[in-house]
Design a protein around this motif. Structure first.
Motif, PDB file in Angstrom:
ATOM      1  N   PRO A 148      39.093  28.460  32.496  1.00  0.00           N
ATOM      2  CA  PRO A 148      40.530  27.986  32.672  1.00  0.00           C
ATOM      3  C   PRO A 148      41.215  29.021  33.896  1.00  0.00           C
ATOM      4  CG  PRO A 148      40.563  29.428  31.068  1.00  0.00           C
ATOM      5  CD  PRO A 148      39.175  29.130  31.064  1.00  0.00           C
ATOM      6  N   PRO A 149      41.742  28.396  35.459  1.00  0.00           N
ATOM      7  CA  PRO A 149      41.639  29.271  36.330  1.00  0.00           C
ATOM      8  C   PRO A 149      43.041  30.507  36.068  1.00  0.00           C
ATOM      9  CG  PRO A 149      42.999  26.798  36.252  1.00  0.00           C
ATOM     10  CD  PRO A 149      42.330  27.651  35.257  1.00  0.00           C
ATOM     11  N   ALA A 150      42.028  31.779  36.537  1.00  0.00           N
ATOM     12  CA  ALA A 150      42.036  32.759  36.922  1.00  0.00           C
ATOM     13  C   ALA A 150      44.293  32.723  37.607  1.00  0.00           C
ATOM     14  CB  ALA A 150      41.293  33.852  37.547  1.00  0.00           C
ATOM     15  N   ARG A 151      44.145  33.812  37.027  1.00  0.00           N
ATOM     16  CA  ARG A 151      45.736  34.123  37.324  1.00  0.00           C
ATOM     17  C   ARG A 151      45.471  35.165  38.440  1.00  0.00           C
ATOM     18  NH1 ARG A 151      47.495  36.417  31.061  1.00  0.00           N
ATOM     19  NH2 ARG A 151      45.841  37.519  31.960  1.00  0.00           N
ATOM     20  N   PRO A 152      46.673  34.645  39.065  1.00  0.00           N
ATOM     21  CA  PRO A 152      46.729  36.188  40.123  1.00  0.00           C
ATOM     22  C   PRO A 152      46.575  37.417  39.939  1.00  0.00           C
ATOM     23  CG  PRO A 152      48.547  34.305  40.277  1.00  0.00           C
ATOM     24  CD  PRO A 152      48.145  34.382  38.856  1.00  0.00           C
ATOM     25  N   GLY A 153      46.271  37.948  38.794  1.00  0.00           N
ATOM     26  CA  GLY A 153      46.507  40.045  39.292  1.00  0.00           C
ATOM     27  C   GLY A 153      44.989  39.448  38.370  1.00  0.00           C
ATOM     28  N   ASP A 154      44.317  38.521  37.533  1.00  0.00           N
ATOM     29  CA  ASP A 154      43.263  39.213  36.925  1.00  0.00           C
ATOM     30  C   ASP A 154      41.290  39.122  37.911  1.00  0.00           C
ATOM     31  OD1 ASP A 154      44.005  38.091  34.465  1.00  0.00           O
ATOM     32  OD2 ASP A 154      43.711  36.057  34.778  1.00  0.00           O
ATOM     33  N   LEU A 155      41.073  39.873  36.882  1.00  0.00           N
ATOM     34  CA  LEU A 155      39.888  40.655  37.975  1.00  0.00           C
ATOM     35  C   LEU A 155      38.624  40.262  36.734  1.00  0.00           C
ATOM     36  CD1 LEU A 155      40.995  43.990  39.939  1.00  0.00           C
ATOM     37  CD2 LEU A 155      40.559  41.303  41.297  1.00  0.00           C
ATOM     38  N   PRO A 156      38.063  40.329  36.862  1.00  0.00           N
ATOM     39  CA  PRO A 156      36.795  40.588  36.574  1.00  0.00           C
ATOM     40  C   PRO A 156      36.239  41.846  35.244  1.00  0.00           C
ATOM     41  CG  PRO A 156      36.163  39.535  37.979  1.00  0.00           C
ATOM     42  CD  PRO A 156      37.285  40.218  38.239  1.00  0.00           C
ATOM     43  N   LYS A 157      36.058  41.339  34.221  1.00  0.00           N
ATOM     44  CA  LYS A 157      35.567  42.599  32.693  1.00  0.00           C
ATOM     45  C   LYS A 157      35.124  43.927  33.748  1.00  0.00           C
ATOM     46  CE  LYS A 157      34.108  43.450  28.523  1.00  0.00           C
ATOM     47  NZ  LYS A 157      33.878  43.596  27.090  1.00  0.00           N
ATOM     48  N   GLY A 158      35.794  44.940  34.384  1.00  0.00           N
ATOM     49  CA  GLY A 158      35.139  46.498  34.515  1.00  0.00           C
ATOM     50  C   GLY A 158      35.400  46.871  35.806  1.00  0.00           C
ATOM     51  N   LEU A 159      36.419  45.660  36.577  1.00  0.00           N
ATOM     52  CA  LEU A 159      36.856  45.778  37.822  1.00  0.00           C
ATOM     53  C   LEU A 159      38.499  45.883  37.450  1.00  0.00           C
ATOM     54  CD1 LEU A 159      35.198  43.985  40.277  1.00  0.00           C
ATOM     55  CD2 LEU A 159      34.266  44.969  39.061  1.00  0.00           C
ATOM     56  N   THR A 160      38.653  47.268  38.326  1.00  0.00           N
ATOM     57  CA  THR A 160      40.392  47.480  38.709  1.00  0.00           C
ATOM     58  C   THR A 160      41.216  47.364  40.218  1.00  0.00           C
ATOM     59  OG1 THR A 160      39.663  49.491  39.126  1.00  0.00           O
ATOM     60  CG2 THR A 160      39.468  48.811  37.069  1.00  0.00           C
ATOM     61  N   ALA A 161      42.061  46.645  40.125  1.00  0.00           N
ATOM     62  CA  ALA A 161      43.211  46.997  41.413  1.00  0.00           C
ATOM     63  C   ALA A 161      42.902  48.267  42.212  1.00  0.00           C
ATOM     64  CB  ALA A 161      43.818  46.837  40.928  1.00  0.00           C
ATOM     65  N   ASN A 162      42.705  49.018  42.340  1.00  0.00           N
ATOM     66  CA  ASN A 162      43.135  50.511  42.561  1.00  0.00           C
ATOM     67  C   ASN A 162      41.539  50.304  43.035  1.00  0.00           C
ATOM     68  OD1 ASN A 162      45.560  50.741  41.880  1.00  0.00           O
ATOM     69  ND2 ASN A 162      44.818  52.511  40.185  1.00  0.00           N
ATOM     70  N   SER A 163      40.590  50.496  42.135  1.00  0.00           N
ATOM     71  CA  SER A 163      38.770  50.802  43.443  1.00  0.00           C
ATOM     72  C   SER A 163      38.814  49.140  43.674  1.00  0.00           C
ATOM     73  CB  SER A 163      37.720  50.739  41.688  1.00  0.00           C
ATOM     74  OG  SER A 163      37.795  52.131  41.189  1.00  0.00           O
ATOM     75  N   LEU A 164      38.766  48.198  43.461  1.00  0.00           N
ATOM     76  CA  LEU A 164      39.062  46.543  44.816  1.00  0.00           C
ATOM     77  C   LEU A 164      40.089  47.696  45.788  1.00  0.00           C
ATOM     78  CD1 LEU A 164      37.933  44.267  45.096  1.00  0.00           C
ATOM     79  CD2 LEU A 164      40.136  43.339  43.944  1.00  0.00           C
ATOM     80  N   SER A 165      41.095  47.651  45.665  1.00  0.00           N
ATOM     81  CA  SER A 165      41.858  48.004  46.849  1.00  0.00           C
ATOM     82  C   SER A 165      41.295  48.750  48.082  1.00  0.00           C
ATOM     83  CB  SER A 165      43.472  48.479  46.877  1.00  0.00           C
ATOM     84  OG  SER A 165      43.885  48.939  47.163  1.00  0.00           O
ATOM     85  N   GLN A 166      40.283  50.176  46.877  1.00  0.00           N
ATOM     86  CA  GLN A 166      39.509  51.076  47.675  1.00  0.00           C
ATOM     87  C   GLN A 166      38.388  50.538  48.780  1.00  0.00           C
ATOM     88  OE1 GLN A 166      38.657  54.444  45.002  1.00  0.00           O
ATOM     89  NE2 GLN A 166      38.125  55.920  46.878  1.00  0.00           N
ATOM     90  N   VAL A 167      37.795  49.335  48.181  1.00  0.00           N
ATOM     91  CA  VAL A 167      36.697  49.136  48.304  1.00  0.00           C
ATOM     92  C   VAL A 167      37.351  48.198  49.879  1.00  0.00           C
ATOM     93  CG1 VAL A 167      34.472  47.606  48.102  1.00  0.00           C
ATOM     94  CG2 VAL A 167      35.124  49.273  46.627  1.00  0.00           C
ATOM     95  N   ALA A 168      37.966  47.489  49.520  1.00  0.00           N
ATOM     96  CA  ALA A 168      38.690  46.260  50.778  1.00  0.00           C
ATOM     97  C   ALA A 168      39.334  46.894  51.860  1.00  0.00           C
ATOM     98  CB  ALA A 168      39.989  45.333  49.529  1.00  0.00           C
ATOM     99  N   ARG A 169      40.106  48.000  51.480  1.00  0.00           N
ATOM    100  CA  ARG A 169      40.341  49.068  52.546  1.00  0.00           C
ATOM    101  C   ARG A 169      38.809  49.538  53.501  1.00  0.00           C
ATOM    102  NH1 ARG A 169      43.588  51.285  49.000  1.00  0.00           N
ATOM    103  NH2 ARG A 169      42.484  53.187  48.996  1.00  0.00           N
TER     104      ARG A 169
END
Length: 243
Positions: A148-169
């Motif tokens: 099913p389509p992921a919701r906007p805030g969904d991330l794969p298991k084991g990933l967090t929004a804060n760490s993704l933000s850090q890597v993206a920056r």
């Protein structure tokens, strides 16, 4: 299911064989590095599946695909190649290849491709002399299970929004220049393994492009380049896409 691997890069060949050995129901019939050798093997060996590179020294792997189609050989074909230009993709689709893997590839994607080929092989072997519609539906209407389509805030298991933000920056700070996992590991203070997980997620989403080459010790070295600066900048601020 008997498999022939045609690959002229020794490192990729070893990887193909190693992956094959991890899948039940698969036997390596032979391996070779060019089309003349492949034709000789196909003339004398029973082969059910061909794992084929496109760029083979002075030859193009699609030449062999065309030959097999003209001969009406009952052989499934999976392309495993660095060739991703649209002309090659269109011809591969037209020639009816079973799957198309672009290097570098991971075991899970490799296993998915071969498992589906094995399933087709087994279904064909079980068809009666005159197939019923239900048999044909099972063969031709098979589709991979779609999540099913992921919701906007969904991330794969084991990933967090804060760490993704850090890597993206950290990736956005490269200003469009190619960069490595090691570079972002130093800039974020995260381990290379952790950074690699987030970079793979960004590649899967089409935000980054991944390329690789084999280093002196024979291990693949990955580099990344930004494809979608706007999304990367947004993820750097929030760690999740906008609703």
């Amino acid at each position: 299911m008997r498999v022939l691997v045609v690959e002229d890069d020794p490192m990729v060949m070893r990887l193909n064989v190693e992956f094959l050995n991890r899948i039940e129901g698969i036997d390596l019939a032979a391996q070779c590095e060019d089309l003349p050798a492949a034709r000789e093997i196909l003339a004398r060996e029973e082969v059910d599946l061909l794992l084929l590179d496109v760029y083979l020294r002075e030859h193009n792997g699609l030449t062999l695909v065309r030959d097999l189609r003209r001969q009406a050989r009952d052989i499934q074909i999976v392309l495993i190649t660095a060739a991703s230009e649209m002309e090659t993709v269109r011809e591969a689709k037209h020639l009816g290849v079973s799957d198309y893997l672009v290097k570098p590839f991971e075991f899970e994607r490799f296993r998915e491709a071969l498992t589906r080929c094995l399933d087709t092989h087994q279904r064909l072997s079980r068809l009666p002399a005159r197939a019923h519609q239900r048999d044909l539906d099972a063969l031709f209407r098979r589709e991979a299970t779609v999540a099913p389509p992921a919701r906007p805030g969904d991330l794969p298991k084991g990933l967090t929004a804060n760490s993704l933000s850090q890597v993206a920056r950290a990736a956005a700070e490269q200003a469009g220049a190619p960069f490595t996992t090691e570079t972002l590991s130093e800039n974020t203070g995260m381990s290379r393994v952790s950074v690699r997980k987030y970079l793979k997620h960004l590649v899967d989403r089409g935000v980054l492009e991944e390329s690789f080459h084999y280093g002196q010790i024979g291990r693949p070295s990955f580099t990344y380049r930004c494809l979608d600066g706007e999304t990367l900048a947004m993820l750097g601020e929030t760690g999740a896409p906008a609703p």
